[in-house]
Design an enzyme around this catalytic site. Structure first.
Site, mmCIF file in Angstrom:
data_model
loop_
_atom_site.group_PDB
_atom_site.id
_atom_site.type_symbol
_atom_site.label_atom_id
_atom_site.label_comp_id
_atom_site.label_asym_id
_atom_site.label_seq_id
_atom_site.Cartn_x
_atom_site.Cartn_y
_atom_site.Cartn_z
ATOM 1 N N ARG A 53 -20.885 -32.090 20.421
ATOM 2 C CA ARG A 53 -22.311 -32.298 20.696
ATOM 3 C C ARG A 53 -23.209 -31.757 19.590
ATOM 4 N NH1 ARG A 53 -23.135 -31.630 27.257
ATOM 5 N NH2 ARG A 53 -21.504 -33.113 27.837
ATOM 6 N N ASP A 162 -36.238 -29.143 35.657
ATOM 7 C CA ASP A 162 -35.021 -29.078 34.850
ATOM 8 C C ASP A 162 -35.356 -28.377 33.547
ATOM 9 O OD1 ASP A 162 -32.138 -30.602 35.071
ATOM 10 O OD2 ASP A 162 -32.689 -30.224 32.990
#
Length: 295
Positions: A53, A162
């Site tokens: 990632r 979030d």
């Protein structure tokens, strides 16, 4: 110390072989930052995931090594990249009506009993903590509309939060491909969603659904600029990324924000610590604040 691997020199502490050398020291630096910023506990078993990632970030930034990347994110100039790193490493696995028994419980044990109270002018607040790209929060809103189709007339609001700013943008847009909306019953899709004018293979959440939900950025281990009490809090499949003390601390912080009798919904592999006796089991991975019921 370095050794020769396939004719090239690599650090003997390299965890992942690839375009960039990724050493144990690089991993420890990144893991410490992620724990400090988000409470996420990474072990070296996640080294390949971290590498894959973040290698994209190195390419984008034109960096030649993870050592350079670690120096950047650990520096005062790297604050923005810390956010990008956090977004890259945050796992956002979600779907509509995930763990469907929770929405049945919300409908039958929280919403339906509250209808007389709401029609008499009462308020209801629900919170989707770690809402990812919005499917959980919109599933909650659709559950509300299944028992109160005229929910806009009542004082019902859903807060959805979030840590990842990217997925919040997706959630606010409320646009989902047809394959992702499959779990929504056809009658609900037809009533509360519309075809995306830009993509005939996608649907958009209708205004009645979107009006129930407010999306905000929030770090579960940071400050919580939220106001309760909440009748239900969904915090599912996120605490598994925290160590035990962090999990207990978060659940303890939820407790005073729950209304008396309010419910906390957690993921199928999560449990509430026995050190929080005021949260008692109320079903499969559902906990109730044991301080009486609202009259």
């Amino acid at each position: 110390m370095s050794v020769s691997v396939l004719g090239r020199q690599v650090d003997s502490a390299t965890l992942v072989e690839g375009e960039y050398s990724f050493t144990a020291e690089d991993f420890r630096t990144i893991a410490a930052l992620i724990y400090e910023r988000a409470g996420i506990a990474l072990t070296e078993t996640k080294a390949s995931l971290v590498y894959s990632r973040l290698a994209k970030r190195l390419r984008l930034l034109g960096l030649s090594s993870f050592a350079s990347y670690c120096a950047l994110v650990a520096s005062p100039e790297g604050v923005d990249e810390q956010i990008a790193m956090l977004n890259a490493l945050t796992t956002n696995v979600t779907r509509f009506y995930r763990e469907p028994h929770h929405f049945v419980h919300l409908r039958d044990e929280v919403l339906r009993p509250a209808i007389p109270y709401l029609k008499a002018g009462g308020r209801m607040r629900l919170w989707s903590a770690a809402c990812s790209s919005g499917q959980e929060a919109y599933s909650m809103a659709l559950t509300v509309l299944s028992v109160l189709p005229d929910a806009s007339r009542f004082d019902i609001k859903i807060l959805a939060t979030d840590i990842d700013s990217r997925v919040l943008d997706q959630a606010r847009a409320g646009v989902y491909p047809d394959d992702l909306v499959e779990p929504i019953p056809a009658a609900q899709r037809d009533r509360w969603m519309r075809r995306d004018p830009k993509d005939r293979h996608a649907r958009v959440m209708g205004e009645d659904v979107r009006a129930l939900v407010t999306f905000k950025e929030l770090n579960l281990i940071g400050d919580w600029p939220v106001r309760g009490p909440f009748d239900a809090i969904f915090c599912r499949n996120v605490m598994i990324y925290f160590d035990d003390p962090t999990q207990e601390r978060i659940c303890s912080r939820f407790l005073p924000l729950l209304a008396p009798g309010g419910r906390l919904y957690i993921g199928h592999s999560e449990r509430v610590s026995a050190n929080i006796p005021a949260l008692v089991s109320d079903g499969l991975t559902v906990y109730r604040r044991d301080q009486g019921s609202r009259s």
